[in-house]
Design a protein around this motif. Structure first.
Motif, PDB file in Angstrom:
ATOM      1  N   LEU A  83      85.395  74.304  94.371  1.00  0.00           N
ATOM      2  CA  LEU A  83      86.723  74.926  94.349  1.00  0.00           C
ATOM      3  C   LEU A  83      87.480  74.540  93.082  1.00  0.00           C
ATOM      4  N   SER A  84      86.781  74.526  91.968  1.00  0.00           N
ATOM      5  CA  SER A  84      87.433  74.282  90.672  1.00  0.00           C
ATOM      6  C   SER A  84      86.706  75.079  89.610  1.00  0.00           C
ATOM      7  N   THR A  85      87.399  75.313  88.509  1.00  0.00           N
ATOM      8  CA  THR A  85      86.753  75.957  87.380  1.00  0.00           C
ATOM      9  C   THR A  85      86.157  74.885  86.460  1.00  0.00           C
ATOM     10  N   LEU A  86      85.391  75.323  85.499  1.00  0.00           N
ATOM     11  CA  LEU A  86      84.692  74.401  84.608  1.00  0.00           C
ATOM     12  C   LEU A  86      85.689  73.538  83.834  1.00  0.00           C
ATOM     13  N   SER A  87      85.396  72.241  83.755  1.00  0.00           N
ATOM     14  CA  SER A  87      86.289  71.303  83.076  1.00  0.00           C
ATOM     15  C   SER A  87      86.240  71.492  81.571  1.00  0.00           C
ATOM     16  N   ASP A  88      87.236  70.924  80.898  1.00  0.00           N
ATOM     17  CA  ASP A  88      87.174  70.814  79.447  1.00  0.00           C
ATOM     18  C   ASP A  88      86.110  69.771  79.086  1.00  0.00           C
ATOM     19  N   PRO A  89      85.518  69.863  77.912  1.00  0.00           N
ATOM     20  CA  PRO A  89      84.479  68.888  77.552  1.00  0.00           C
ATOM     21  C   PRO A  89      85.067  67.521  77.237  1.00  0.00           C
ATOM     22  N   VAL A  90      84.335  66.489  77.606  1.00  0.00           N
ATOM     23  CA  VAL A  90      84.643  65.113  77.227  1.00  0.00           C
ATOM     24  C   VAL A  90      83.504  64.627  76.347  1.00  0.00           C
ATOM     25  N   LYS A  91      83.854  64.219  75.138  1.00  0.00           N
ATOM     26  CA  LYS A  91      82.822  63.818  74.172  1.00  0.00           C
ATOM     27  C   LYS A  91      82.539  62.324  74.301  1.00  0.00           C
ATOM     28  N   LEU A  92      81.280  61.974  74.469  1.00  0.00           N
ATOM     29  CA  LEU A  92      80.821  60.589  74.518  1.00  0.00           C
ATOM     30  C   LEU A  92      79.897  60.355  73.330  1.00  0.00           C
ATOM     31  N   LYS A  93      80.142  59.258  72.598  1.00  0.00           N
ATOM     32  CA  LYS A  93      79.301  58.942  71.430  1.00  0.00           C
ATOM     33  C   LYS A  93      78.729  57.543  71.603  1.00  0.00           C
ATOM     34  N   VAL A  94      77.411  57.440  71.497  1.00  0.00           N
ATOM     35  CA  VAL A  94      76.706  56.170  71.636  1.00  0.00           C
ATOM     36  C   VAL A  94      76.277  55.699  70.248  1.00  0.00           C
ATOM     37  N   TYR A  95      76.674  54.463  69.896  1.00  0.00           N
ATOM     38  CA  TYR A  95      76.393  53.904  68.578  1.00  0.00           C
ATOM     39  C   TYR A  95      75.396  52.747  68.687  1.00  0.00           C
ATOM     40  N   VAL A  96      74.732  52.466  67.588  1.00  0.00           N
ATOM     41  CA  VAL A  96      73.842  51.315  67.483  1.00  0.00           C
ATOM     42  C   VAL A  96      74.471  50.345  66.491  1.00  0.00           C
ATOM     43  N   GLY A  97      74.699  49.108  66.919  1.00  0.00           N
ATOM     44  CA  GLY A  97      75.309  48.119  66.043  1.00  0.00           C
ATOM     45  C   GLY A  97      75.798  46.922  66.829  1.00  0.00           C
ATOM     46  N   TRP A  98      76.418  45.984  66.120  1.00  0.00           N
ATOM     47  CA  TRP A  98      76.925  44.769  66.758  1.00  0.00           C
ATOM     48  C   TRP A  98      78.365  44.918  67.233  1.00  0.00           C
ATOM     49  N   LEU A  99      79.189  45.620  66.459  1.00  0.00           N
ATOM     50  CA  LEU A  99      80.607  45.756  66.800  1.00  0.00           C
ATOM     51  C   LEU A  99      81.010  47.223  66.777  1.00  0.00           C
ATOM     52  N   LEU A 100      81.948  47.553  67.665  1.00  0.00           N
ATOM     53  CA  LEU A 100      82.438  48.929  67.762  1.00  0.00           C
ATOM     54  C   LEU A 100      83.915  48.895  68.117  1.00  0.00           C
ATOM     55  N   LEU A 101      84.721  49.639  67.371  1.00  0.00           N
ATOM     56  CA  LEU A 101      86.149  49.735  67.677  1.00  0.00           C
ATOM     57  C   LEU A 101      86.358  50.803  68.747  1.00  0.00           C
ATOM     58  N   GLN A 102      87.058  50.433  69.817  1.00  0.00           N
ATOM     59  CA  GLN A 102      87.297  51.345  70.929  1.00  0.00           C
ATOM     60  C   GLN A 102      88.798  51.523  71.150  1.00  0.00           C
ATOM     61  N   ALA A 103      89.170  52.690  71.693  1.00  0.00           N
ATOM     62  CA  ALA A 103      90.560  52.981  72.032  1.00  0.00           C
ATOM     63  C   ALA A 103      90.581  54.049  73.116  1.00  0.00           C
ATOM     64  N   PRO A 104      91.575  54.005  74.016  1.00  0.00           N
ATOM     65  CA  PRO A 104      91.678  55.060  75.034  1.00  0.00           C
ATOM     66  C   PRO A 104      91.920  56.431  74.414  1.00  0.00           C
ATOM     67  N   ARG A 105      92.698  56.472  73.309  1.00  0.00           N
ATOM     68  CA  ARG A 105      93.007  57.726  72.625  1.00  0.00           C
ATOM     69  C   ARG A 105      93.099  57.458  71.129  1.00  0.00           C
ATOM     70  N   TRP A 106      92.702  58.445  70.362  1.00  0.00           N
ATOM     71  CA  TRP A 106      92.752  58.322  68.908  1.00  0.00           C
ATOM     72  C   TRP A 106      93.922  59.089  68.324  1.00  0.00           C
ATOM     73  N   VAL A 107      94.579  59.884  69.144  1.00  0.00           N
ATOM     74  CA  VAL A 107      95.809  60.579  68.761  1.00  0.00           C
ATOM     75  C   VAL A 107      96.875  60.224  69.781  1.00  0.00           C
ATOM     76  N   VAL A 108      97.977  59.606  69.330  1.00  0.00           N
ATOM     77  CA  VAL A 108      99.049  59.177  70.230  1.00  0.00           C
ATOM     78  C   VAL A 108     100.367  59.733  69.723  1.00  0.00           C
ATOM     79  N   GLN A 109     101.334  59.835  70.660  1.00  0.00           N
ATOM     80  CA  GLN A 109     102.674  60.267  70.290  1.00  0.00           C
ATOM     81  C   GLN A 109     103.493  59.065  69.839  1.00  0.00           C
ATOM     82  N   GLU A 110     104.432  59.304  68.961  1.00  0.00           N
ATOM     83  CA  GLU A 110     105.310  58.236  68.497  1.00  0.00           C
ATOM     84  C   GLU A 110     106.034  57.613  69.689  1.00  0.00           C
ATOM     85  N   GLY A 111     106.027  56.289  69.759  1.00  0.00           N
ATOM     86  CA  GLY A 111     106.653  55.577  70.868  1.00  0.00           C
ATOM     87  C   GLY A 111     105.680  55.157  71.945  1.00  0.00           C
TER      88      GLY A 111
END
Length: 224
Positions: free
Chosen positions: A92-120
């Motif tokens: 009972l729902s329509t198709l969702s918007d895509p969520v992009k997941l990226k898997v990296y190889v390395g020792w350290l990775l910078l993560q954030a909930p969002r990469w575009v935020v509103q001022e404040g």
């Protein structure tokens, strides 16, 4: 006319008529990061309404149907091949918007909930290590300039984002005897468009009042 149609045809007509009114499914990441390291555990959850007696969910990766009908899709040991756009849909729902997941190889990775935020809004960054290996002397950089140093704190938090917080960020730390760095990622801070146009409209009205001579003066206490 309705009596001449079989029940299945009626069901199809009702379904076709209400398809546009169905809510859109939503894919959620748990943990919330859309950038992960190889061997991380990730769970994708599909939020949507289900028809009575039908709890099945359909999943897609890069447009290909995944053989998984549960409301959650578990990735136990992430591989580079798990990268891509994930979509889901319930009965009972329509198709969702895509969520992009990226898997990296390395020792350290910078993560954030969002990469575009509103001022404040807050900015939350995490210097994530492969298999949660201990990282010491953690540093965060913005546009090449050091912003925070800590012996073991892998989190960097800005409570209220400003436009000057936009830029390229990366983290660095000591793992064992090696100095490791993450890839740089851009963070964009945007002005609230609603507030921007409201201020612009008020400013325009003020200028118009000035030109039309519609300026009022209030006598201060000293003039009374």
């Amino acid at each position: 006319m309705w009596q001449l149609l079989p029940s299945t045809a009626l069901l199809l007509l009702v379904s076709a008529g209400t398809q546009a009114d169905l809510p859109k499914a939503v894919v959620l990441l748990d943990p919330q990061w859309d950038r992960v390291l190889k061997d991380d555990h990730v769970t994708l959850k599909c939020q949507g309404d289900y028809a009575p007696g039908d709890n099945s969910t359909r999943w897609w990766l890069n447009g290909t149907l995944i053989p998984n009908h549960a409301s959650s899709y578990l990735i136990t040991d992430a591989k580079v091949e798990d990268s891509g756009d994930y979509k889901c849909q319930t009965g009972l729902s329509t198709l969702s918007d895509p969520v992009k997941l990226k898997v990296y190889v390395g020792w350290l990775l910078l993560q954030a909930p969002r990469w575009v935020v509103q001022e404040g809004e807050p900015i939350q960054l995490k210097c994530h290590s492969w298999k949660k290996t201990t990282v010491q002397k953690v540093q965060f950089f913005q546009n090449g300039q050091g912003k925070q140093f800590s012996y073991q704190n892998s989190d960097f938090y800005i409570p209220e984002a400003k436009l000057e917080h936009s830029g390229s960020y990366f983290c660095r730390g000591i793992i064992g005897s090696k100095n490791e760095s993450s890839e740089a990622v851009n963070i964009t801070v945007q002005v609230d468009t609603g507030l921007y146009f409201s201020m612009k409209r008020d400013l325009r009205n003020s200028k118009q009042d000035w030109r039309n001579g519609k300026v009022t003066w209030t006598q201060g206490p000293q003039g009374k």
